[in-house]
Enzyme design. Structure first.
Site, PDB file in Angstrom:
ATOM      1  N   ALA A 115       1.077  -1.426   0.223  1.00 18.85           N
ATOM      2  CA  ALA A 115       0.281   0.129  -0.181  1.00 18.85           C
ATOM      3  C   ALA A 115       0.577   1.553   0.422  1.00 18.85           C
ATOM      4  O   ALA A 115       0.479   1.953  -0.699  1.00 18.85           O
ATOM      5  CB  ALA A 115      -0.744   0.268   1.351  1.00 18.85           C
TER       6      ALA A 115
ATOM      7  N   ASP B 127      -3.535  -2.770   3.375  1.00 23.21           N
ATOM      8  CA  ASP B 127      -3.662  -2.715   3.524  1.00 23.21           C
ATOM      9  C   ASP B 127      -5.370  -1.191   3.117  1.00 23.21           C
ATOM     10  O   ASP B 127      -4.840  -0.381   2.111  1.00 23.21           O
ATOM     11  CB  ASP B 127      -4.247  -3.378   1.336  1.00 23.21           C
ATOM     12  CG  ASP B 127      -3.127  -4.270   0.913  1.00 23.21           C
ATOM     13  OD1 ASP B 127      -2.526  -5.025   2.210  1.00 23.21           O
ATOM     14  OD2 ASP B 127      -2.773  -3.972   0.165  1.00 23.21           O
TER      15      ASP B 127
END
Lengths: 363, 363
Positions: A55, A243
């Site tokens: 991420a 994430d």
């Protein structure tokens, strides 16, 4: 962190000051190759094909993608097109949207002539901010490892992680691994259980690779093994990445995280998340109900790439011809299974109140 | 069950009436090859290298191994040596010990001249008994699937399984799959989620292969996916096999079973075990504390075998050079997570009382 003894980041400006260089993570652990991104399309492709992933690194790559677009054409249409082409590359990572929003906020009000320079400056800042955030996570997580080490009277602290939330998933340090690198560098003995993380094997291929290069003791295990290890007292602590984390503390992370969290809960093993605050999606509260789960190409499950005994890189099919294959890439671990969220500001309980105590500006 | 439209068992006597034939399961799903066992050493090697595997089939192969030994030399020493060489091939499967005890009980009292014939007869009986047991499991498990099908008004019943407790793990029908094949053959729509079951991928390579050949709809998933599917109502029922079940109903099965059982428990999904009674170890009560867990060769984790695009079978390394690898092959699912044990005599609750109600002769 170290690769062959040399400190690296995962993304940086080329010597020409304009193009951007990355480590091609699809070729690890077999080949260490640096590739150059010259255009926004290169950046979009790098994110989509997961040459860069994780991420925070996706956010950094998207920011530099906008900078590359502004270099070619700083006009309004080009800015819109860059945003559009980058936002669709990966549906789950909230950092992607966060980074693009940051870039738009800075660039939109500026005259075209000032956009290119501003874009490069903000992209570089986003990278440095990520390093600073992870350094913060490392410091707070280090306290947990120190406490575990004292409780074990200096025996190695066994930490289980999943997927790659290492420095390769960020600009440097990693999220889940920042406390681990900090502890290792401080001479605290740690040993990491690295789940291989099917499909794509990002634990076995990325986390094991980066821990090995930095000299951190570790053992690769199949994803199925975590529960058994916890039943037998072989895991002191779990730390994974995320994430996307909801405002209520539900964590969307690589598929299988939920299963490890269930096992940790069942065995009284603390389960922590390395959580940089840009990964918090303050608009969501119920992760299982609200977060759409990316389904990826079935070939990631049905094929496997590795090196043959004579050093060739080969891809082999591992499922029967004719069998259907599904590839769900993420799952959601409910906040109730999470011991704490290690953020750059401190460790929060996995709850709305816990997060708001650390981020009162969101109240 | 069916392979290319032809009914097969996994082990049978050759046309010569003396040697034994098996399917080489290490080559599936890429190559369907039948190999011949002529000696007890062939049988021991077939078990050790997992050309045959699955608790019931290991028992049947060991029984035929003793018969092959008696064919060569029916003396006391040869009998002892056969027992010794076969018992060490696999540490976990209780059926191995059970089958060898059966053979010794029959053969030891006999004069040497009668042992060979008796050994072949008892081995054949053990095979037929296994088929009968699995047929029984199929019948009782079928009722569960019928009930689920009615509750879903004929929509396909989604069943998650792990590893291969299919007909390839037994002589025929399978344990976990017996109810599935019975339901499919009866026209009840089912769809099977097949976890690939790392390492060795016996779900992806064996279960998917056998379901495909028999025409049962199925989808291969990474082991990490089961929890996500259950969170989203995509699993109606779990059925796995077992390598060893304690008298109190704890189930030792392929590594990762425990994680799926945790997810089923967390989501209210029924979790059943296909349990042939020879797999019950009546001497054990606490599975986690008492069952030793087999650690196998690290190469099963660090390497993967499959077929290249041009049809060659290649083995590739998938972990970084220098990373340690551990390979725990089984885990224990505590009885508290198990909805029921589907035995040939009926479905027992996973408890000492539940099992003793069905097997009162063990009181």
């Amino acid at each position: 962190m170290l690769v062959d003894g040399v400190a690296h980041r995962t993304i940086w400006l080329s010597g020409d000051g304009e193009s951007v260089e990355i480590i091609d993570q699809t070729r690890l652990p077999h080949v260490f190759e640096i590739i150059r991104l010259d255009t926004v399309d290169d950046a979009a492709k790098a994110i989509r094909t997961m040459q860069v992933r994780g991420a925070p690194l996706i956010g950094a790559a998207a920011a530099y993608g906008v900078a590359l677009a502004m270099r070619a054409d700083p006009g309004d249409n080009a800015l819109d097109e860059a945003m559009t082409s980058l936002i669709v590359t990966r549906p789950t990572a909230v950092n992607l949207r966060w980074a693009l929003d940051e870039m738009r906020k800075i660039l939109q009000p500026l005259p075209a002539g000032e956009r290119c320079g501003a874009a490069y400056r903000r992209a570089a800042e986003i990278c440095d901010e990520d390093v600073g955030i992870n350094d913060g996570i490392g410091g707070h997580g280090l306290e947990l490892i120190c406490a575990a080490s004292e409780a074990k009277r200096g025996e190695p602290v066994n930490i289980l992680t999943h997927c790659n939330a290492g420095w390769l998933a960020t600009v440097d340090w990693g999220t889940a691994t920042a406390p681990i690198y900090r502890a290792h560098d401080a001479g605290i003995p740690v040993h990491i259980w690295v789940g291989e993380t099917r499909p794509r094997n990002q634990g076995a291929s990325l986390t094991a690779w980066e821990l090995g290069h930095h000299g951190v003791p570790h053992t690769v295990i199949a994803d199925n093994v975590g529960g058994h290890l916890m039943q037998h007292g072989k895991v002191d602590l779990c730390i994974t990445g995320t994430d996307r984390t909801t405002a209520a503390g539900d964590v969307c992370n690589k598929i299988g995280t939920y299963l490890k969290a269930l096992a940790a809960h069942d065995n009284g093993v603390p389960f922590y998340i390395g959580l940089p605050s840009p990964t918090i999606d303050w608009t969501l509260s119920d992760g299982v109900a609200e977060i759409p789960i990316e389904e990826r190409d079935a070939a990631e499950v049905s094929e496997m790439t590795g090196r043959t005994a004579d050093g060739r890189i080969e891809t082999v099919a591992i499922t029967p011809q004719g069998s259907a294959v599904a590839n769900f890439a993420f799952d959601v671990t409910p906040a109730r299974l999470i011991t704490g969220l290690i953020t750059e500001r401190g460790i929060a309980t996995a709850s709305r109140e816990g997060l708001l105590d650390l981020f009162p500006e969101r109240r």
